[in-house]
Design a protein around this motif. Sequence first.
Motif, PDB file in Angstrom:
ATOM      1  N   ALA A   1       0.828  -1.204   0.000  1.00  0.00           N
ATOM      2  CA  ALA A   1       0.000   0.000   0.000  1.00  0.00           C
ATOM      3  C   ALA A   1       0.864   1.255   0.000  1.00  0.00           C
ATOM      4  N   GLU A   2       1.958   1.215   0.762  1.00  0.00           N
ATOM      5  CA  GLU A   2       2.857   2.361   0.800  1.00  0.00           C
ATOM      6  C   GLU A   2       3.510   2.588  -0.563  1.00  0.00           C
ATOM      7  N   THR A   3       3.882   1.500  -1.218  1.00  0.00           N
ATOM      8  CA  THR A   3       4.515   1.614  -2.532  1.00  0.00           C
ATOM      9  C   THR A   3       3.579   2.242  -3.548  1.00  0.00           C
ATOM     10  N   SER A   4       2.358   1.738  -3.645  1.00  0.00           N
ATOM     11  CA  SER A   4       1.406   2.305  -4.602  1.00  0.00           C
ATOM     12  C   SER A   4       1.064   3.753  -4.249  1.00  0.00           C
ATOM     13  N   PHE A   5       0.949   4.046  -2.951  1.00  0.00           N
ATOM     14  CA  PHE A   5       0.642   5.403  -2.503  1.00  0.00           C
ATOM     15  C   PHE A   5       1.718   6.383  -2.981  1.00  0.00           C
TER      16      PHE A   5
ATOM     17  N   VAL B   1       2.549   7.582 -17.319  1.00  0.00           N
ATOM     18  CA  VAL B   1       1.915   7.727 -16.008  1.00  0.00           C
ATOM     19  C   VAL B   1       0.610   6.941 -15.995  1.00  0.00           C
ATOM     20  N   ARG B   2       0.418   6.192 -14.921  1.00  0.00           N
ATOM     21  CA  ARG B   2      -0.842   5.495 -14.717  1.00  0.00           C
ATOM     22  C   ARG B   2      -1.101   5.443 -13.217  1.00  0.00           C
ATOM     23  N   VAL B   3      -2.324   5.108 -12.839  1.00  0.00           N
ATOM     24  CA  VAL B   3      -2.660   4.962 -11.424  1.00  0.00           C
ATOM     25  C   VAL B   3      -2.395   3.514 -11.017  1.00  0.00           C
ATOM     26  N   PHE B   4      -1.643   3.345  -9.937  1.00  0.00           N
ATOM     27  CA  PHE B   4      -1.299   2.015  -9.449  1.00  0.00           C
ATOM     28  C   PHE B   4      -2.156   1.673  -8.232  1.00  0.00           C
TER      29      PHE B   4
ATOM     30  N   GLU C   1      -3.579  -4.640  -7.430  1.00  0.00           N
ATOM     31  CA  GLU C   1      -3.072  -4.907  -8.777  1.00  0.00           C
ATOM     32  C   GLU C   1      -1.598  -4.539  -8.942  1.00  0.00           C
ATOM     33  N   LEU C   2      -0.942  -4.129  -7.863  1.00  0.00           N
ATOM     34  CA  LEU C   2       0.392  -3.528  -7.962  1.00  0.00           C
ATOM     35  C   LEU C   2       1.403  -4.420  -8.681  1.00  0.00           C
ATOM     36  N   GLU C   3       1.491  -5.687  -8.301  1.00  0.00           N
ATOM     37  CA  GLU C   3       2.479  -6.578  -8.906  1.00  0.00           C
ATOM     38  C   GLU C   3       2.284  -6.678 -10.412  1.00  0.00           C
ATOM     39  N   ASP C   4       1.069  -6.915 -10.835  1.00  0.00           N
ATOM     40  CA  ASP C   4       0.784  -7.030 -12.269  1.00  0.00           C
ATOM     41  C   ASP C   4       1.022  -5.707 -12.981  1.00  0.00           C
ATOM     42  N   GLN C   5       0.659  -4.598 -12.343  1.00  0.00           N
ATOM     43  CA  GLN C   5       0.814  -3.295 -12.984  1.00  0.00           C
ATOM     44  C   GLN C   5       2.280  -2.901 -13.126  1.00  0.00           C
ATOM     45  N   LEU C   6       3.101  -3.235 -12.142  1.00  0.00           N
ATOM     46  CA  LEU C   6       4.532  -2.937 -12.248  1.00  0.00           C
ATOM     47  C   LEU C   6       5.175  -3.732 -13.374  1.00  0.00           C
ATOM     48  N   THR C   7       4.795  -4.990 -13.494  1.00  0.00           N
ATOM     49  CA  THR C   7       5.325  -5.811 -14.583  1.00  0.00           C
ATOM     50  C   THR C   7       4.852  -5.275 -15.931  1.00  0.00           C
ATOM     51  N   GLU C   8       3.589  -4.884 -16.013  1.00  0.00           N
ATOM     52  CA  GLU C   8       3.056  -4.319 -17.251  1.00  0.00           C
ATOM     53  C   GLU C   8       3.761  -3.010 -17.600  1.00  0.00           C
ATOM     54  N   ALA C   9       4.063  -2.187 -16.598  1.00  0.00           N
ATOM     55  CA  ALA C   9       4.774  -0.929 -16.839  1.00  0.00           C
ATOM     56  C   ALA C   9       6.167  -1.196 -17.405  1.00  0.00           C
ATOM     57  N   ALA C  10       6.840  -2.223 -16.866  1.00  0.00           N
ATOM     58  CA  ALA C  10       8.166  -2.591 -17.369  1.00  0.00           C
ATOM     59  C   ALA C  10       8.079  -3.060 -18.816  1.00  0.00           C
TER      60      ALA C  10
END
Length: 213
Positions: free
Chosen positions: A28-32, A113-116, A120-129
Amino acid sequence: DASPEYNDFLQVAEELQMVDISLLFRKAETSFFINLHNALMLHTHYYRKSQSGENLKPLKNKLAKLHQYKVGGQTYCIDDMRRRLLRHKQGAKCEDPRIHFALSLGSMSCPDVRVFGVDELEDQLTEAAKRFCDRHVRVDISSDRSSHSTTTLLLPKLFKWHGKVFGQERQKMFHTLAGWVEDSTVKALLEDGSCKIKYPDYDWRKRPAGAPP
């Protein structure tokens, strides 16, 4: 005059003072802080009326410290958020390399830029990469006068600036990168591991209004 939407945004920014970060678990802190980092970047460009195509390179250090948000009882500039995201709370360095593909300063070569979200953080970080590598990792094949061809892998400057994060040894970096690329030619070069590497210049021009930020 400021638009109603901008005034609403300012009100939300004021309410950050009531956030208790100590209650956030790691994900939560990471996405925040990823979202807050990029929101402050957009806020800074809006406030200073940054122009499309403007060269941000001379300003990048200033932009990272120009404005701050007050979160709980502490103030954070873009630079502060970046450092917090790339370290554990105890101060031990523990970078997730994918976070580099989530943070933007608004230039052409910066990640989108996207909202994380938290769940969904793990999937979104991989998708961003994957999105970043798909756009910026390229293969250049050139020939000299004797028709001898040279194949060069063009990598974004992020891989040069933060090389230790992506794998201090060349083969480790290639192995990490191979998980984020779809292009079969690039994958073959990464698996072979003997190609030349070149890091093209970073495009520090401000993204045009209306383009993906």
